[in-house]
Design a protein around this motif. Sequence first.
Motif, PDB file in Angstrom:
ATOM      1  N   LEU A 144     -31.964 -72.676  52.483  1.00 31.59           N
ATOM      2  CA  LEU A 144     -30.664 -73.187  52.807  1.00 31.59           C
ATOM      3  C   LEU A 144     -30.812 -74.622  52.799  1.00 31.59           C
ATOM      4  CD1 LEU A 144     -28.192 -72.148  55.697  1.00 31.59           C
ATOM      5  CD2 LEU A 144     -28.566 -74.442  54.880  1.00 31.59           C
ATOM      6  N   VAL A 145     -31.779 -75.034  53.708  1.00 29.49           N
ATOM      7  CA  VAL A 145     -31.773 -76.536  53.878  1.00 29.49           C
ATOM      8  C   VAL A 145     -32.376 -77.185  52.777  1.00 29.49           C
ATOM      9  CG1 VAL A 145     -33.612 -78.138  54.759  1.00 29.49           C
ATOM     10  CG2 VAL A 145     -32.576 -76.354  56.536  1.00 29.49           C
ATOM     11  N   TRP A 146     -33.184 -76.493  51.956  1.00 28.19           N
ATOM     12  CA  TRP A 146     -33.900 -77.135  50.580  1.00 28.19           C
ATOM     13  C   TRP A 146     -32.933 -77.229  49.617  1.00 28.19           C
ATOM     14  CZ3 TRP A 146     -34.450 -76.538  45.341  1.00 28.19           C
ATOM     15  CH2 TRP A 146     -35.353 -77.491  44.868  1.00 28.19           C
ATOM     16  N   LEU A 147     -31.672 -76.285  49.413  1.00 24.14           N
ATOM     17  CA  LEU A 147     -30.732 -76.471  48.330  1.00 24.14           C
ATOM     18  C   LEU A 147     -29.734 -77.410  48.793  1.00 24.14           C
ATOM     19  CD1 LEU A 147     -30.703 -72.715  47.448  1.00 24.14           C
ATOM     20  CD2 LEU A 147     -30.751 -74.754  45.869  1.00 24.14           C
ATOM     21  N   VAL A 148     -29.300 -77.418  50.094  1.00 22.71           N
ATOM     22  CA  VAL A 148     -28.349 -78.538  50.603  1.00 22.71           C
ATOM     23  C   VAL A 148     -29.133 -79.933  50.258  1.00 22.71           C
ATOM     24  CG1 VAL A 148     -27.147 -79.530  52.541  1.00 22.71           C
ATOM     25  CG2 VAL A 148     -27.002 -77.067  52.145  1.00 22.71           C
ATOM     26  N   ALA A 149     -30.320 -80.100  50.753  1.00 22.80           N
ATOM     27  CA  ALA A 149     -31.046 -81.300  50.723  1.00 22.80           C
ATOM     28  C   ALA A 149     -30.997 -81.822  49.051  1.00 22.80           C
ATOM     29  CB  ALA A 149     -32.171 -81.280  51.297  1.00 22.80           C
ATOM     30  N   ASN A 150     -31.310 -80.874  48.399  1.00 22.93           N
ATOM     31  CA  ASN A 150     -31.637 -81.192  46.893  1.00 22.93           C
ATOM     32  C   ASN A 150     -30.351 -81.012  45.953  1.00 22.93           C
ATOM     33  OD1 ASN A 150     -34.702 -81.901  46.794  1.00 22.93           O
ATOM     34  ND2 ASN A 150     -34.557 -80.266  48.000  1.00 22.93           N
ATOM     35  N   HIS A 183     -26.003 -67.001  47.229  1.00 25.18           N
ATOM     36  CA  HIS A 183     -27.565 -67.211  46.677  1.00 25.18           C
ATOM     37  C   HIS A 183     -28.254 -66.617  47.886  1.00 25.18           C
ATOM     38  CE1 HIS A 183     -31.129 -69.018  44.979  1.00 25.18           C
ATOM     39  NE2 HIS A 183     -31.379 -69.340  46.255  1.00 25.18           N
ATOM     40  N   LEU A 184     -27.712 -66.865  48.915  1.00 26.26           N
ATOM     41  CA  LEU A 184     -28.447 -66.401  50.497  1.00 26.26           C
ATOM     42  C   LEU A 184     -28.211 -65.067  50.736  1.00 26.26           C
ATOM     43  CD1 LEU A 184     -28.174 -69.822  52.387  1.00 26.26           C
ATOM     44  CD2 LEU A 184     -30.164 -69.139  51.321  1.00 26.26           C
ATOM     45  N   ASN A 185     -27.150 -64.479  50.190  1.00 26.94           N
ATOM     46  CA  ASN A 185     -26.972 -63.204  50.687  1.00 26.94           C
ATOM     47  C   ASN A 185     -28.204 -62.221  50.554  1.00 26.94           C
ATOM     48  OD1 ASN A 185     -26.535 -60.476  49.091  1.00 26.94           O
ATOM     49  ND2 ASN A 185     -24.832 -60.681  50.396  1.00 26.94           N
ATOM     50  N   LYS A 196     -33.402 -60.673  48.877  1.00 30.44           N
ATOM     51  CA  LYS A 196     -34.560 -60.015  48.713  1.00 30.44           C
ATOM     52  C   LYS A 196     -34.954 -59.606  47.342  1.00 30.44           C
ATOM     53  CE  LYS A 196     -35.136 -55.282  50.365  1.00 30.44           C
ATOM     54  NZ  LYS A 196     -36.546 -55.460  51.498  1.00 30.44           N
ATOM     55  N   LYS A 197     -34.218 -59.687  46.350  1.00 29.73           N
ATOM     56  CA  LYS A 197     -34.533 -59.688  44.838  1.00 29.73           C
ATOM     57  C   LYS A 197     -35.124 -60.885  44.127  1.00 29.73           C
ATOM     58  CE  LYS A 197     -30.537 -58.169  43.614  1.00 29.73           C
ATOM     59  NZ  LYS A 197     -29.189 -57.365  43.296  1.00 29.73           N
ATOM     60  N   ASN A 198     -35.154 -61.971  44.951  1.00 29.57           N
ATOM     61  CA  ASN A 198     -35.392 -63.378  44.556  1.00 29.57           C
ATOM     62  C   ASN A 198     -36.753 -63.680  44.628  1.00 29.57           C
ATOM     63  OD1 ASN A 198     -35.798 -65.982  44.136  1.00 29.57           O
ATOM     64  ND2 ASN A 198     -33.969 -66.564  45.128  1.00 29.57           N
ATOM     65  N   ASP A 199     -37.630 -63.539  43.622  1.00 34.01           N
ATOM     66  CA  ASP A 199     -39.087 -63.622  43.612  1.00 34.01           C
ATOM     67  C   ASP A 199     -39.468 -65.067  43.756  1.00 34.01           C
ATOM     68  OD1 ASP A 199     -39.378 -61.030  42.824  1.00 34.01           O
ATOM     69  OD2 ASP A 199     -39.514 -61.366  40.675  1.00 34.01           O
ATOM     70  N   ALA A 200     -38.655 -66.194  43.880  1.00 34.01           N
ATOM     71  CA  ALA A 200     -39.192 -67.317  44.408  1.00 34.01           C
ATOM     72  C   ALA A 200     -39.353 -67.606  45.965  1.00 34.01           C
ATOM     73  CB  ALA A 200     -38.103 -68.367  43.749  1.00 34.01           C
ATOM     74  N   VAL A 201     -38.558 -66.463  46.659  1.00 38.34           N
ATOM     75  CA  VAL A 201     -38.520 -66.483  48.229  1.00 38.34           C
ATOM     76  C   VAL A 201     -38.996 -65.304  48.870  1.00 38.34           C
ATOM     77  CG1 VAL A 201     -36.581 -68.241  48.406  1.00 38.34           C
ATOM     78  CG2 VAL A 201     -36.117 -65.548  48.444  1.00 38.34           C
ATOM     79  N   ASN A 202     -39.059 -64.150  48.100  1.00 40.15           N
ATOM     80  CA  ASN A 202     -39.348 -62.960  48.773  1.00 40.15           C
ATOM     81  C   ASN A 202     -41.038 -62.574  49.003  1.00 40.15           C
ATOM     82  OD1 ASN A 202     -40.259 -62.078  46.085  1.00 40.15           O
ATOM     83  ND2 ASN A 202     -38.429 -60.856  45.982  1.00 40.15           N
TER      84      ASN A 202
END
Length: 346
Positions: free
Chosen positions: A85-91, A278-280, A285-291
């Motif tokens: 959340l923070v990264w996307l808002v900041a970027n 995006h954060l749902n 859970k399916k997002n390989d960049a964060v899971n």
Amino acid sequence: MGEKKMPFPYEFKELEPEEKMMLLKAYKASELMPRFDLVSVGPKKFKLLRPFCEEAADIYNMALRSDDIFVVTYPRSGTTWTQELVWLVANDFDYATAKSKVLMQRFPFVEFLKYVGSQWQEELLPNAKDKEMASEFLKNVNKPVKEKLSAIPSPRFLKTHMPLSLLPPKLLDTAKVVYVARDPRDVSVSNFHLNRLINIFDFPGTFKDYWSLFSQHLVKISPHFEHVKEAWNLRHHPNMLFLFYEDSIKDLPSSIRRVADFLGKDITEDQVTSLCDHLNFENFKKNDAVNFEYIKGLGVFTQEEDFIRRGKAGGWREYFDEEMTQQADQWIANNLRDTDLRFPKL
Ligand code: A3P
């Protein structure tokens, strides 16, 4: 004569013999092993794994930059979710980079190396499917904190589970901190699963055994309440944003708006809606960049559990029997006696 500079102001103390006994019993072991060999630090008795102590002073003294943004949490309080959340808002909602570059690279974990100390290398590598990638991973993980942090270009986004008192004293006067707190009962359930997910932690007992250690502050980074209270007491500092996991579960748009305000970003309602999507939990859970799924191939994680696990508030009820529920109520009441901190009721 000037005052002598203290590299690290806290004393490291060995656990009491009865505390060591409790750990040995819970881990069904005859001697302390790196995965649960804890040392007590400072007056609040924060528990750190022994190898981590070597770098505690470097973390306490880390060079800060005015554009650093930290996410600070007790483990399993919704760190990863909040980081994204923070990264996307900041970027400025740069979803292309958020999807192509894993969160661990965009938002490094300050003390990660000491959770996977070099002496555990022998335990990890044999399990790795991709040995080359695994040894590269371990090399990175074992880099000294100072070297790792100074190489990150500005603005840095940094994740840490260190309590504020073990971070640089000038942190809030220099950089921004988003702190996330979560009901300790859900935190303990989630940590119990994490200990099963991470191969080298390998907790052999039941949840009841884990809760017993957690509530007696015999797990790493505990005591949970001391961790949260340190941040709660600083929640009005202009460089601190204090969030509850439960509030984000209840009203994610409002957490997004609070982060945007805190970072001085004007955002539209459409941007809030897309970020919620995006954060749902299911998408996340399916997002390989964060899971962290890619870590499974390195032998660090078992196949049976997931890092992004259940994503609910109040799931602890399925784990606590009547006796544990009453004991937890009493434990929470005792810990809340000297503070106006209250976890949101859902
Ligand atoms: P559970 O184990 O209770 O499901 P951390 O990132 O600090 O390790 O926290 C992990 C916890 O946050 C896990 O809790 C995980 O499932 C939950 N979580 C991660 N992403 C989430 C999301 N998008 N929505 C809700 N909860 C999420």
